[in-house]
Scaffold this motif. Structure first.
Motif, mmCIF file in Angstrom:
data_model
loop_
_atom_site.group_PDB
_atom_site.id
_atom_site.type_symbol
_atom_site.label_atom_id
_atom_site.label_comp_id
_atom_site.label_asym_id
_atom_site.label_seq_id
_atom_site.Cartn_x
_atom_site.Cartn_y
_atom_site.Cartn_z
ATOM 1 N N HIS A 1 0.844 -1.199 0.000
ATOM 2 C CA HIS A 1 0.000 0.000 0.000
ATOM 3 C C HIS A 1 0.883 1.253 0.000
ATOM 4 N N ARG A 2 0.241 2.413 -0.142
ATOM 5 C CA ARG A 2 0.976 3.684 -0.152
ATOM 6 C C ARG A 2 0.970 4.277 1.263
ATOM 7 N N PRO A 3 2.089 4.214 1.946
ATOM 8 C CA PRO A 3 2.126 4.713 3.317
ATOM 9 C C PRO A 3 2.243 6.243 3.369
ATOM 10 N N ARG A 4 2.016 6.770 4.530
ATOM 11 C CA ARG A 4 2.160 8.206 4.780
ATOM 12 C C ARG A 4 3.634 8.580 4.670
ATOM 13 N N VAL A 5 3.916 9.694 3.966
ATOM 14 C CA VAL A 5 5.299 10.115 3.729
ATOM 15 C C VAL A 5 5.516 11.506 4.308
ATOM 16 N N VAL A 6 6.450 11.599 5.236
ATOM 17 C CA VAL A 6 6.799 12.876 5.874
ATOM 18 C C VAL A 6 8.068 13.407 5.233
ATOM 19 N N TYR A 7 7.992 14.623 4.704
ATOM 20 C CA TYR A 7 9.177 15.266 4.115
ATOM 21 C C TYR A 7 9.710 16.296 5.101
ATOM 22 N N MET A 8 11.007 16.182 5.397
ATOM 23 C CA MET A 8 11.648 17.103 6.327
ATOM 24 C C MET A 8 11.989 18.416 5.618
ATOM 25 N N THR A 9 11.389 19.520 6.065
ATOM 26 C CA THR A 9 11.659 20.805 5.428
ATOM 27 C C THR A 9 11.336 21.946 6.387
ATOM 28 N N PRO A 10 12.161 23.008 6.415
ATOM 29 C CA PRO A 10 11.841 24.162 7.265
ATOM 30 C C PRO A 10 10.581 24.888 6.807
ATOM 31 N N GLN A 11 10.066 24.522 5.635
ATOM 32 C CA GLN A 11 8.820 25.129 5.143
ATOM 33 C C GLN A 11 7.579 24.452 5.714
ATOM 34 N N GLY A 12 7.768 23.334 6.427
ATOM 35 C CA GLY A 12 6.628 22.574 6.931
ATOM 36 C C GLY A 12 6.128 23.050 8.281
ATOM 37 N N ARG A 13 5.076 22.377 8.781
ATOM 38 C CA ARG A 13 4.572 22.639 10.126
ATOM 39 C C ARG A 13 5.655 22.286 11.138
ATOM 40 N N THR A 14 5.774 23.085 12.180
ATOM 41 C CA THR A 14 6.738 22.773 13.226
ATOM 42 C C THR A 14 6.259 21.558 14.006
ATOM 43 N N PHE A 15 7.128 20.588 14.139
ATOM 44 C CA PHE A 15 6.802 19.335 14.818
ATOM 45 C C PHE A 15 6.473 19.590 16.278
ATOM 46 N N THR A 16 5.391 18.981 16.761
ATOM 47 C CA THR A 16 4.955 19.130 18.149
ATOM 48 C C THR A 16 4.563 17.771 18.716
ATOM 49 N N GLN A 17 4.315 17.744 20.014
ATOM 50 C CA GLN A 17 3.886 16.508 20.657
ATOM 51 C C GLN A 17 2.541 16.050 20.105
ATOM 52 N N LYS A 18 1.653 16.982 19.797
ATOM 53 C CA LYS A 18 0.348 16.620 19.236
ATOM 54 C C LYS A 18 0.503 15.936 17.882
ATOM 55 N N ILE A 19 1.428 16.440 17.062
ATOM 56 C CA ILE A 19 1.678 15.801 15.769
ATOM 57 C C ILE A 19 2.260 14.407 15.990
ATOM 58 N N ALA A 20 3.141 14.278 16.977
ATOM 59 C CA ALA A 20 3.720 12.968 17.285
ATOM 60 C C ALA A 20 2.623 11.973 17.666
ATOM 61 N N GLU A 21 1.675 12.427 18.472
ATOM 62 C CA GLU A 21 0.569 11.552 18.890
ATOM 63 C C GLU A 21 -0.273 11.128 17.683
ATOM 64 N N GLU A 22 -0.437 12.035 16.738
ATOM 65 C CA GLU A 22 -1.195 11.712 15.522
ATOM 66 C C GLU A 22 -0.450 10.686 14.677
ATOM 67 N N LEU A 23 0.851 10.897 14.483
ATOM 68 C CA LEU A 23 1.638 9.991 13.643
ATOM 69 C C LEU A 23 1.833 8.625 14.301
ATOM 70 N N ALA A 24 1.790 8.573 15.618
ATOM 71 C CA ALA A 24 1.990 7.313 16.330
ATOM 72 C C ALA A 24 0.862 6.316 16.071
ATOM 73 N N LYS A 25 -0.238 6.783 15.486
ATOM 74 C CA LYS A 25 -1.360 5.902 15.167
ATOM 75 C C LYS A 25 -1.107 5.100 13.888
ATOM 76 N N GLU A 26 -0.093 5.498 13.116
ATOM 77 C CA GLU A 26 0.216 4.809 11.858
ATOM 78 C C GLU A 26 0.976 3.513 12.131
ATOM 79 N N GLU A 27 0.770 2.530 11.273
ATOM 80 C CA GLU A 27 1.548 1.292 11.369
ATOM 81 C C GLU A 27 2.826 1.389 10.545
ATOM 82 N N GLU A 28 2.755 2.121 9.443
ATOM 83 C CA GLU A 28 3.915 2.332 8.570
ATOM 84 C C GLU A 28 4.095 3.837 8.385
ATOM 85 N N LEU A 29 5.324 4.299 8.503
ATOM 86 C CA LEU A 29 5.592 5.730 8.347
ATOM 87 C C LEU A 29 6.911 5.907 7.600
ATOM 88 N N VAL A 30 6.876 6.741 6.570
ATOM 89 C CA VAL A 30 8.061 6.986 5.744
ATOM 90 C C VAL A 30 8.554 8.409 5.981
#
Length: 253
Positions: A80-109
């Motif tokens: 399947h096509r997993p969620r893909v996170v691109y590291m860039t200073p143009q993106g949303r600033t990473f926070t604990q809330k975002i971490a909690e959201e991403l932790a629900k994924e089984e596969e993360l790129v």
């Protein structure tokens, strides 16, 4: 939880992730880390994965094809096509809330850029999230990716020996963590607060919550706007703010 890091520096990523708590969790089958070397998917015989930017400018840009080939090979492998996170200073600033959201994924790129960035076309095709470690520029996305993976991994059940730690550390209820102490009871004239030696758990919990509120007000007051507080804690905060305002008035006189 399975983490796949698309990078030009796989050794850097794997050496960092396979240590300490994360390495132990991986050994126990709670986490899996994979570094996908983008160079392995280039069709250029010398392993080249970058070229000069159209329109001119300094530096080099990572080409679309090797990244896309690496991604599609991963998709074929996991089905399947997993969620893909691109590291860039143009993106949303990473926070604990975002971490909690991403932790629900089984596969993360995590896609780690380098040089002057990545060809926009492949980002449009595969990236689902654009995240930043902060308002500064690094030489590549590997360190931010490892930092985010560390944060997300701590939320996976069983990774920490004490799962309560993941829930009640800094940013729980949008508050900073309270002060912590260990033996000895006195160090260079500084004593552990008496309340922590009392054994009265309800009073200790009340003290810790109040200390979290005090510390957040002193160091990160903007977090209090969304803090989860009880009615008594709100009154406690209001009293702190009143005293702070009085002190500021005295300083200006």
């Amino acid at each position: 939880m399975n983490f796949h890091v698309m990078t030009l520096f796989p050794e850097m990523v794997m050496n960092g992730l396979n240590t300490s708590i994360l390495g132990r969790a991986a050994s126990n089958g709670l986490l899996a880390f994979e570094a996908i070397n983008i160079r392995d998917y280039t069709l250029e015989r010398h392993g080249k994965v970058d070229d000069y930017p159209y329109g001119g400018g300094a530096g080099m840009v990572m080409q679309a094809e090797p990244i896309y080939r690496a991604y599609t090979a991963l998709c074929d492998r996991i089905g399947h096509r997993p969620r893909v996170v691109y590291m860039t200073p143009q993106g949303r600033t990473f926070t604990q809330k975002i971490a909690e959201e991403l932790a629900k994924e089984e596969e993360l790129v995590f896609l780690c850029g380098h040089y002057e960035g990545v060809d926009e076309r492949v980002l449009e095709m595969i990236a689902t999230d654009y995240l930043s470690a902060g308002d500064y520029v690094l030489t590549g996305g590997e360190l931010p990716a490892m930092m985010m993976i560390d944060c997300i991994s701590r939320l996976v059940p069983g990774v920490l020996n004490n799962d309560v730690s993941a829930e009640f550390e800094s940013f729980h209820d949008n508050l900073l963590e309270y002060p912590q102490y260990s033996r000895p009871e006195e160090f260079m004239g500084k004593k552990v607060p008496e309340i922590l030696l009392s054994g009265h758990h309800a009073n200790i919990e009340k003290w810790r919550r109040e200390q979290s509120i005090i510390r957040t007000l002193e160091r990160r007051p903007e977090l209090l706007e969304e803090a989860v507080l009880s009615k008594k804690e709100k009154l406690f905060l209001e009293e702190l703010l009143r005293k702070k305002a009085e002190n500021q008035e005295e300083d200006t006189i």
